[in-house]
Design an enzyme around this catalytic site. Sequence first.
Site, mmCIF file in Angstrom:
data_model
loop_
_atom_site.group_PDB
_atom_site.id
_atom_site.type_symbol
_atom_site.label_atom_id
_atom_site.label_comp_id
_atom_site.label_asym_id
_atom_site.label_seq_id
_atom_site.Cartn_x
_atom_site.Cartn_y
_atom_site.Cartn_z
ATOM 1 N N GLU A 284 0.962 -1.178 -0.008
ATOM 2 C CA GLU A 284 0.081 0.118 0.003
ATOM 3 C C GLU A 284 0.985 1.274 -0.023
ATOM 4 O O GLU A 284 1.277 1.606 -0.976
ATOM 5 C CB GLU A 284 -0.820 -0.100 1.252
ATOM 6 C CG GLU A 284 -2.315 -1.032 0.856
ATOM 7 C CD GLU A 284 -3.411 -1.057 1.965
ATOM 8 O OE1 GLU A 284 -3.915 0.378 1.863
ATOM 9 O OE2 GLU A 284 -3.396 -1.481 2.900
ATOM 10 N N GLU B 20 -1.221 -0.407 13.263
ATOM 11 C CA GLU B 20 -2.682 -0.168 12.657
ATOM 12 C C GLU B 20 -3.808 -0.710 13.609
ATOM 13 O O GLU B 20 -4.755 0.064 13.652
ATOM 14 C CB GLU B 20 -2.558 -1.072 11.234
ATOM 15 C CG GLU B 20 -3.754 -0.958 10.410
ATOM 16 C CD GLU B 20 -3.936 -1.452 9.318
ATOM 17 O OE1 GLU B 20 -2.731 -2.424 9.058
ATOM 18 O OE2 GLU B 20 -4.492 -1.079 8.375
HETATM 19 C C1 BGC Z 1 -5.049 1.467 5.241
HETATM 20 C C2 BGC Z 1 -5.688 2.163 6.208
HETATM 21 C C3 BGC Z 1 -6.824 3.022 5.345
HETATM 22 C C4 BGC Z 1 -7.835 2.012 5.020
HETATM 23 C C5 BGC Z 1 -9.162 2.398 4.361
HETATM 24 C C6 BGC Z 1 -6.203 0.455 4.882
HETATM 25 O O1 BGC Z 1 -5.626 -0.639 3.950
HETATM 26 O O2 BGC Z 1 -3.976 0.963 5.806
HETATM 27 O O3 BGC Z 1 -5.033 3.011 6.845
HETATM 28 O O4 BGC Z 1 -7.327 4.280 5.887
HETATM 29 O O5 BGC Z 1 -7.119 0.892 4.146
HETATM 30 O O6 BGC Z 1 -10.103 1.793 5.028
#
Ligand code: BGC
Length: 936
Positions: free
Chosen positions: A534, A807
């Site tokens: 990501e 996270e």
């Molecule tokens: C990210 C988050 C992001 C989210 C959206 C994830 O994969 O790491 O931090 O805001 O997706 O829901």
Amino acid sequence: MKLPPLVLLSAIFFSGIFAMECKKGIHYCGRSLLKNDEIDQLFVSLNKAGVKNATEHIVLESIFECLPTRDGQVSFEHHRSALGIGETAPRVSWRFQGKVSDWEQSSYELEVKRAGQEAENFHIDSAESVLVSWPSTALESGEEAIVRVRSFGPDSKHNTPWSDAVAVEPGLLTPDDWQDAAVIASARPTEVNETHRPIQFRKDFSLEQSYVSARLYITALGLYEAHLNGKRIGDHVLAPGWQSYHNRHEYNTYDVTDMLKQGPNALGVTVGEGWYSGRLGFNEGRRNIYGDTLGLLSLLVITKSDGSKLYIPSDDTWQSNIGPIVTSEIYDGERYDSRLEQKGWLQPGFNSSGWLGVHEISFPKGRLAAPDAPPVRRVEEHKLKDVFQSASGKTVLDFGQNLVGWLRIRVKGPKGQTIKFLHTEVMEDGEVATRPLRYAKATDHFTLSGEGVEQWEPSFTFHGFRYVQVDGWPEDTTPLDENSITAVVVHSDMERTGYFECSDPLVSKLHQNILWSMRGNFLSIPTDCPQRDERLGWTGDIHAFSKTANFIYDTAGFLRGWLKDARSEQLNNSYAPPYVIPNVLGPSTPTSIWGDSIVAVPWELYEAFGDKVMLKEQYPGAQDWIDKGISRNEVGLWNRSTFQYADWLDPKAPPDDPGDATTNKYLVSDAYLLHSTDLLANISAALSMDEAPSKYSDWHSDLTKEFQKAWISPNGTMANETQTGLALPLYFDLFPTSQQANSAANRLAQLVQANDYKVGTGFAGTHLLGHTLSKYDKDDAFYQMLMQTETPSWLYQVVMNGTTTWERWDSMLPNGSVNSGEMTSFNHYAVGSVASWIHSVAGGLRPAEPGWKRIHIEVVPGGGLTHASTRFETPYGVTSTKWQLGSPGDSCDGSDFHLMVEVPPNTRATVVLPGPGGETYDIGSGSYEYHVACLE
Ligand code: BGC
């Protein structure tokens, strides 16, 4: 019986306590403010007070403390360095040092010196010292001006000395300024559905005449590393960073005067795919989002001694080749084969007969722009802490810190041997844990040439890691230790401004972890995480974290650039800001919180930096979102069929469904809609936007009634009595009556207590929970949450030896295994948003008006903390608090409260002391001490 608290104010003036201050060695910035007879008097009183060497204390240390300075410099707009900026009339700021009492600027003098002209002097009667207008005529492309400033104090008598003289110089402001420079690509066919092999470009040229200066303007369709005569140009890495290249494509400006020489010269530039044409997005992702061909655009401008210019543009006279970097990908890492190095290719006179030509390709689609953000740099090196064997016997390095960057190695070994480095954040079952990386390989390969000691670090990738599994290291010839391997930390090189430390080592460590997660995720754009497939500019994440970020670092330039991209991407997405910016995920449906970032982030920036020009720049984005971007139902609240992330990663959401929160998605979305409307009314008012403030405040009150109908029962109960369900309407003032609000706040505190002070919020609620409880005087409840060490809590991550914020509250489970969900990054900043509460409540520092011209100082001690120190570099200078509970001779059982504060010159502060009295003081700049005896 308890005595009422005795409150003692110790303001620092020229007499009395001032002498004590000198004894403590605190510098005083007053020399230039005192008349000679006042100084004499001071020495007499200092001697009486027993201060030795008073002359040294006062005279020698004083005047230098008053210099207006920003890192010793004047600054322009929000740039850390003003070479190659995009503004022709850049606003000017300067900061003050020192502890001068009650000092406010009454006027200032700016001196502007341009080449071949007399210096111009502008004396302006104004108290402004931040972002004052450019006083002279506009600068032209590449035109340098040297600027210095001095300030005059009250009565225009007490001036500061001149600041350092600082250069400011615009870059290339129009496409024509690029002369004949073209974007060039190698004659080699480009790869189609696979990674692009980095390309080396080179150009020999000769300089016959003497010269006075030289500038290189450069960017790439990809990432570049440039050299002149074998030396690396500048210290940027991963340049030009990541922008929404379709809309805005940054170039950089370097002063290469000292690298050039008369006679033969050579420019050599390597270009890698980076974010431009590399794979981006989760799972398989997509390649070639901005283009499928690596390209280089550069212009070397040499000013000769006779004033004429020589231009060396990128054009079809350049040559190209492939080199030792076989692949270099953001997610997957770099493969480097030293056997393929061509010695001397960066030097003039290299025999390039086997090299390929280049051809011109189209100019970048996006507008060429000078950067707003500071560049990404190597900011620190981190020593290897440990080398150990994994359960299966693999060699693993431990750097003791989850960080973002790469390895630098020094190694000697046999030709052709390949060393493999696999980077991970955590270990699981005795092995490096690769599952959280998902589709990112995060692996570098280095193949030795066998020629002596080789030094290498990758060029066009980065990793988020603490551990590295190493295969193939030539142990026989090079011990694997801290001499042969180090970790290089990289991020956008913003100025550090905020610091916090306290008596509880776990809380201090939490603050460190928050800092590290910010560093790891402020890499060109504000990302969600730095390690897996990501690393995207998720808008909801920065929405939650921006208040904290703006305190820890000077983020103004960084976020200004990113918000320009947010605006462009919004316009390409039917007025809804996409989920990620730059948008690499395709069309995004309108979504609260993530979309609301286009209102909230500008507002937070305004609060932190007080810049109305920047706010105005960001206003259309905020307005379009509220006016046209949101998908609404018939009463103007959120359309109930829209997709919402809402309270994403609620701790009760199952690992495989992070959006399945306990608080209704539309309740959360509607609450934020109300908040954004309110903020837009505030923004419109701050910008004096004619009828807009009342339009949005009317809208806000009408919609509040709809919100109440939809979500609050007549007796004041929320449809969802969860931590988030209560915190949002409380914080956003959505209850019909204050009685209902107060009783809802009590219920929130009870809920928190019933949950054993564990966190019950996701992305929507977490950053507001502490502020909400404090707003209703329930600081104690939040202190207890902060001190909780069982999951879900902030300190759980600390006691589990986390070195960043995670996270998920429990990305690592109590048994040491990695959470089974897909979202298990160990480096996400969103939960670190708690630091904004720490700074403003435990640290007691917040702006009382946008930009910190007035400061609100109100420490609320609690949580068993016995002392805390908080420091913030405001746009005017340093403000700080240092408090302690209990002191030697404390007559109240450890509850004597002692507070020291600093207020920078040219600001004022309101100080509110803790305790039932809540004594309040209005103070000017200087150092102050306060004492509250027997605080309850
Ligand atoms: C990210 C988050 C992001 C989210 C959206 C994830 O994969 O790491 O931090 O805001 O997706 O829901």
